[in-house]
Design a protein around this motif. Sequence first.
Motif, short mmCIF file in Angstrom:
data_model
loop_
_atom_site.label_atom_id
_atom_site.label_comp_id
_atom_site.label_asym_id
_atom_site.label_seq_id
_atom_site.Cartn_x
_atom_site.Cartn_y
_atom_site.Cartn_z
N UNK A 130 109.34 42.61 -10.01
CA UNK A 130 109.56 43.88 -10.69
C UNK A 130 109.27 43.76 -12.18
N UNK A 131 109.63 42.64 -12.78
CA UNK A 131 109.32 42.41 -14.20
C UNK A 131 107.81 42.43 -14.42
N UNK A 132 107.05 41.84 -13.49
CA UNK A 132 105.60 41.83 -13.61
C UNK A 132 105.04 43.25 -13.54
N UNK A 133 105.58 44.07 -12.63
CA UNK A 133 105.12 45.46 -12.54
C UNK A 133 105.47 46.23 -13.82
N UNK A 134 106.65 45.96 -14.34
CA UNK A 134 107.09 46.59 -15.59
C UNK A 134 106.13 46.24 -16.73
N UNK A 173 108.96 32.15 -9.51
CA UNK A 173 108.49 32.83 -8.31
C UNK A 173 108.82 34.31 -8.36
N UNK A 174 107.98 35.14 -7.75
CA UNK A 174 108.15 36.59 -7.88
C UNK A 174 109.41 37.10 -7.19
N UNK A 175 110.00 36.31 -6.27
CA UNK A 175 111.22 36.74 -5.60
C UNK A 175 112.49 36.26 -6.32
N UNK A 177 95.17 42.82 -12.16
CA UNK A 177 95.47 41.80 -13.18
C UNK A 177 96.75 41.05 -12.80
N UNK A 178 96.70 39.73 -12.83
CA UNK A 178 97.84 38.91 -12.43
C UNK A 178 98.48 38.27 -13.66
N UNK A 179 99.82 38.30 -13.69
CA UNK A 179 100.58 37.68 -14.77
C UNK A 179 101.45 36.56 -14.23
N UNK A 180 101.70 35.56 -15.07
CA UNK A 180 102.74 34.57 -14.82
C UNK A 180 103.93 34.88 -15.71
N UNK A 181 105.14 34.72 -15.16
CA UNK A 181 106.37 34.84 -15.94
C UNK A 181 107.04 33.47 -15.94
N UNK A 240 102.99 45.19 -16.47
CA UNK A 240 101.68 45.79 -16.22
C UNK A 240 101.66 47.26 -16.61
N UNK A 241 102.77 47.95 -16.35
CA UNK A 241 102.88 49.37 -16.71
C UNK A 241 102.87 49.54 -18.22
N UNK A 242 103.68 48.74 -18.91
CA UNK A 242 103.79 48.88 -20.37
C UNK A 242 102.50 48.49 -21.08
N UNK A 243 101.83 47.45 -20.57
CA UNK A 243 100.62 46.94 -21.21
C UNK A 243 99.36 47.63 -20.71
N UNK A 244 99.55 48.57 -19.74
CA UNK A 244 98.42 49.32 -19.18
C UNK A 244 97.36 48.38 -18.61
N UNK A 245 97.81 47.43 -17.81
CA UNK A 245 96.90 46.47 -17.20
C UNK A 245 96.37 47.02 -15.87
#
Length: 244
Positions: A183-187, A210-212, A198-202, A189-194
């Motif tokens: 969910x953080x990754x989707x957040x 891990x994403x879960x 586009x794939x991000x690492x956190x 992507x939304x804020x940065x207009x990606x």
Amino acid sequence: MAAAGRKHLVKDFNHFITCYLCRGYLIKPTTVTECLHTFCKSCIVQHFEESNDCPKCGIQVHETNPLEMLRLDNTLEEIIFKLVPGLREKEEQQELEFWKRNQPKENGQEALRCPRLGPPDARGDGGDGAGDDDGGGEDYHRNDPQIAICLDCLRNGGQAADGSVTDLMKRFIRCSSRVTVGTIKKFLSLKLKLPSSYELDVLCNGEIMGRDHTLEFIYMTRWRLHGENTYPMVLEYRPRIDFG
């Protein structure tokens, strides 16, 4: 000629397409590789925050990180969507409404709300899961323990790692401790207009999460163990690096 076979109803398959934990239809069905039992993704991830054992058979899934033993079952998901009319559309609508609610705000601290990712019929009432018209039936984890985090763009030599990935205007957010890295990754992507591809690492303390993983899990197992770390918890993000 042999008589035509009996027409099967959806309820005839409920044993195979419902979640042992929430009793609703499996949403994002996720299988425990150690015992091959399948649950809703959000249900089993939440269960593993409290236990390392399979909730159905009791086998120990992993000594320290049971989330590593989970696999999404996309084939089963497609079968369920075909068996249950309208289920896919309801899930897509819930996700769309969630992201509409999380558009950038003009003032104040960002508040990332995470919807309940369970099935519409999880409560067993045959409803559509949307709640009453006044919104009283919706659950965005408002009553969950909250956590404050800082999202930093990972930089190398003082420069952003990628021109598309920059600092957020508001780095500090407050959200449910049950929010996942996905969910953080989707957040982000939304804020940065990606673009959606586009794939991000956190990362936390230099380790890719891990994403879960939930924020609570990261705080308890990664952040708090470093005595010099302060509050809020800092998560870094960067473009995904392919080592392949």
